[in-house]
Design an enzyme around this catalytic site. Structure first.
Site, PDB file in Angstrom:
ATOM      1  N   LYS A  61       0.537  -0.770   0.053  1.00  0.00           N
ATOM      2  CA  LYS A  61      -0.201   0.383  -0.461  1.00  0.00           C
ATOM      3  C   LYS A  61       0.703   1.063  -0.210  1.00  0.00           C
ATOM      4  O   LYS A  61       1.802   1.469   0.351  1.00  0.00           O
ATOM      5  CB  LYS A  61      -0.937   0.457   0.865  1.00  0.00           C
ATOM      6  CG  LYS A  61      -0.487  -0.208   2.418  1.00  0.00           C
ATOM      7  CD  LYS A  61       0.428   1.615   3.362  1.00  0.00           C
ATOM      8  CE  LYS A  61       0.779   1.326   4.823  1.00  0.00           C
ATOM      9  NZ  LYS A  61       2.048   2.196   4.913  1.00  0.00           N
TER      10      LYS A  61
ATOM     11  N   PRO B  77       9.470  -4.367   0.110  1.00  0.00           N
ATOM     12  CA  PRO B  77      10.789  -3.800   1.114  1.00  0.00           C
ATOM     13  C   PRO B  77      10.509  -4.296   2.477  1.00  0.00           C
ATOM     14  O   PRO B  77       9.015  -3.421   2.144  1.00  0.00           O
ATOM     15  CB  PRO B  77      11.439  -2.730   0.280  1.00  0.00           C
ATOM     16  CG  PRO B  77      11.041  -3.265  -0.712  1.00  0.00           C
ATOM     17  CD  PRO B  77       9.642  -3.713  -1.272  1.00  0.00           C
ATOM     18  N   THR B  78      10.742  -4.416   3.441  1.00  0.00           N
ATOM     19  CA  THR B  78      10.482  -3.928   5.160  1.00  0.00           C
ATOM     20  C   THR B  78      11.128  -2.647   5.646  1.00  0.00           C
ATOM     21  O   THR B  78      12.025  -2.648   4.446  1.00  0.00           O
ATOM     22  CB  THR B  78      11.059  -5.323   5.689  1.00  0.00           C
ATOM     23  OG1 THR B  78      12.776  -4.726   5.548  1.00  0.00           O
ATOM     24  CG2 THR B  78      10.507  -6.429   5.703  1.00  0.00           C
ATOM     25  N   GLY B  79      10.009  -2.659   6.599  1.00  0.00           N
ATOM     26  CA  GLY B  79      11.244  -0.921   6.616  1.00  0.00           C
ATOM     27  C   GLY B  79      10.409  -0.244   5.869  1.00  0.00           C
ATOM     28  O   GLY B  79      11.270   0.663   5.869  1.00  0.00           O
TER      29      GLY B  79
ATOM     30  N   GLY C 125       7.337   1.589   4.951  1.00  0.00           N
ATOM     31  CA  GLY C 125       5.681   2.289   4.978  1.00  0.00           C
ATOM     32  C   GLY C 125       5.020   1.497   3.902  1.00  0.00           C
ATOM     33  O   GLY C 125       4.565   2.199   3.544  1.00  0.00           O
TER      34      GLY C 125
ATOM     35  N   GLY D 205       4.284  -4.523   3.656  1.00  0.00           N
ATOM     36  CA  GLY D 205       4.170  -5.581   3.314  1.00  0.00           C
ATOM     37  C   GLY D 205       3.504  -6.590   4.259  1.00  0.00           C
ATOM     38  O   GLY D 205       2.953  -7.439   3.944  1.00  0.00           O
ATOM     39  N   GLY D 206       4.878  -6.157   5.286  1.00  0.00           N
ATOM     40  CA  GLY D 206       4.362  -7.694   6.451  1.00  0.00           C
ATOM     41  C   GLY D 206       3.045  -7.869   6.690  1.00  0.00           C
ATOM     42  O   GLY D 206       1.863  -8.315   7.226  1.00  0.00           O
ATOM     43  N   SER D 207       2.037  -6.435   6.855  1.00  0.00           N
ATOM     44  CA  SER D 207       0.791  -6.120   7.099  1.00  0.00           C
ATOM     45  C   SER D 207      -0.315  -7.373   6.562  1.00  0.00           C
ATOM     46  O   SER D 207      -1.272  -7.678   6.123  1.00  0.00           O
ATOM     47  CB  SER D 207       0.338  -5.394   7.385  1.00  0.00           C
ATOM     48  OG  SER D 207       0.921  -4.365   8.554  1.00  0.00           O
TER      49      SER D 207
ATOM     50  N   ASP E 225      -2.033  -1.394   9.885  1.00  0.00           N
ATOM     51  CA  ASP E 225      -2.367  -1.564   8.860  1.00  0.00           C
ATOM     52  C   ASP E 225      -3.104  -2.745   8.507  1.00  0.00           C
ATOM     53  O   ASP E 225      -3.363  -2.616   7.493  1.00  0.00           O
ATOM     54  CB  ASP E 225      -0.871  -1.360   8.024  1.00  0.00           C
ATOM     55  CG  ASP E 225      -0.493   0.132   8.100  1.00  0.00           C
ATOM     56  OD1 ASP E 225      -1.179   1.124   8.338  1.00  0.00           O
ATOM     57  OD2 ASP E 225       0.311  -0.351   7.752  1.00  0.00           O
TER      58      ASP E 225
END
Ligand SMILES: C[C@@](CO)(OP(=O)(O)O)[C@H](O)COP(=O)(O)OP(=O)(O)OC[C@H]1O[C@@H](n2ccc(N)nc2=O)[C@H](O)[C@@H]1O
Ligand SMILES: Nc1ncnc2c1ncn2[C@@H]1O[C@H](COP(=O)(O)OP(=O)(O)O)[C@@H](O)[C@H]1O
Length: 270
Positions: free
Chosen positions: A8, A90-92, A94, A97-99, A132
Site C-alpha cells: 500500500k 521491501p520491509t521497513g 512504509g 508488506g508484513g501487514s 494497518d
C-alpha cells in the site's frame, strides 16, 4: 492455495493526537499497489513456515503469517498447514508488506477451511495483528481512521495512473517514526482534499506528517521524492513512516535509480 499480497501507499497521512492506549489517532487513505509478495498455504501434517526471497528481520516464529494462523486457531479448530512466503515487498518501507502477508494469510485460511468469515469479521481479526492489517482484507482504496483500522470507502480512484515506488537502503521503524511526531489538527481534513481537489492540485496540499522528521533524520529520502517531481510526477510523497517514496504520473516513465534503491513501477489497476 496461492495469493499475491499487495503493498500500500498512503495518500496523505495526518497524525491527530496520541491516544491513552499509546497509539496515535490518524487519518490516511490506504491505496493498494500491485507490487506483491507470493504466499502459499496448503494443508499439511504439521504446522510449518518457510520463507524465500528478501530476508525479513526478526524471528521467523513471529512472522505475521504464523501470527495470523495462531489468531484464527484460537477460535477455530484449524488443521495444520504449511505456509510459504516469497518476500518481494521491501520491509521497513512504509509499504505495509508484513501487514498484507498477515491479512492474506487470514483470507487464505478463511477460503481453504470454509470458515465463512465475512469481510468485516476478517477485518476485525486483522486489526488484532496490526493497525494497518485490516486494510488488506479489503479490495479497494480506503480512508483509514482510528489507529488505522476503521475503514471507509471514499470512492477515490487513480486507476490507469502510472506509479513509481522507490525505497532507499534505509529501514525506518514504525514505532520510532511515531515517536518523532508532534500530533496536530490539520488545517483541512484529508477527505476534503482527496474528494474535492483533483490530483493535479494535491502537491502542496496533501501532506504526510512523518515526512519532516524522517527526512531530517535520513537526508537521502527527500532528494528521491524531488527526483520523482523532476521526472514529471503530478504528486509525490513518502509512504507511511518511510523510507519508500512514490510518484504518481499521467503517463509511463523510465527512471534509473542508484544501486541499492529498490524500485517498482507500473499502472495502478484498482
Ligand atoms: C505508519 C503506518 C501508516 O499507514 O504504516 P507503515 O508506515 O508502518 O507502513 C501505520 O500507522 C503503521 O501501522 P502498523 O505497522 O500496522 O503498526 P502496529 O503494528 O499496529 O504498531 C506498531 C507501533 O507503531 C505505533 N503506532 C502504530 C499505529 C498507530 N495508529 N499509532 C501508533 O502509535 C505504536 O508505537 C505501535 O507499537
Ligand atoms: N511477513 C512479513 N513481512 C515483513 N515483515 C514482517 C513480516 N512479518 C513480521 N514482520 C516484521 O514487521 C516489521 C515491519 O514490516 P513491514 O510491514 O514490511 O514494514 P512497514 O511497517 O514499514 O510497512 C519487519 O521489520 C519485521 O520484523
Amino acid at each position: 492455495m496461492v495469493a499475491f499480497p499487495p503493498c500500500k501507499i498512503n495518500l496523505g497521512l495526518h497524525i491527530l493526537h496520541k491516544r491513552t492506549d499509546g497509539y496515535h489517532a490518524l487519518e490516511t487513505c490506504f491505496y493498494p499497489v500491485p507490487w506483491t509478495d507470493i504466499l502459499e498455504v496448503i494443508p499439511s501434517d504439521t504446522l510449518a513456515f518457510s520463507q524465500s526471497g528478501d530476508t525479513i528481520p526478526g524471528d521467523p516464529h513471529d512472522n505475521l503469517c504464523l501470527r495470523a494462523y495462531h489468531l484464527l486457531q484460537k477460535d477455530f479448530t484449524l488443521p495444520p498447514v504449511r505456509i510459504h512466503l516469497h518476500k518481494i515487498i521491501p520491509t521497513g518501507a512504509g509499504l505495509g508488506g508484513g501487514s498484507s502477508d498477515g491479512a492474506y494469510t487470514l483470507r487464505l485460511l478463511n477460503d481453504l477451511f470454509n470458515l465463512n468469515l465475512a469481510p468485516a469479521a476478517l477485518a476485525a481479526y486483522a486489526a488484532q495483528l496490526g493497525s494497518d492489517c485490516a486494510f488488506f482484507t479489503q479490495d479497494a482504496p480506503q480512508l483509514g481512521t482510528g489507529r488505522g483500522e476503521i475503514l471507509t470507502n471514499i470512492g477515490i480512484s487513480l486507476k490507469g495512473k502510472f506509479l513509481v515506488l522507490a525505497k532507499p537502503p534505509i529501514h525506518v521503524s514504525t514505532a520510532e517514526a511515531y515517536a518523532g511526531i508532534t500530533p496536530a489538527t490539520p488545517a483541512t481534513p484529508l477527505t476534503q482534499i482527496l474528494t474535492q481537489e483533483p490530483l493535479a492540485a494535491w502537491k502542496g496540499k496533501l501532506h504526510n506528517d512523518f515526512e519532516a522528521s524522517v527526512f531530517a533524520r535520513h537526508p537521502s529520502i527527500e532528494p528521491l521524492r524531488e527526483k520523482l517531481y523532476r521526472a514529471g510526477a503530478v504528486y509525490a510523497s513518502m509512504s507511511g513512516s518511510g523510507a519508500a517514496v512514490f510518484g504518481i504520473f499521467d503517463k509511463g516513465v523510465d527512471l534509473a535509480f542508484d544501486p541499492g534503491v529498490l524500485h517498482w513501477s507500473g499502472v495502478l489497476t484498482r
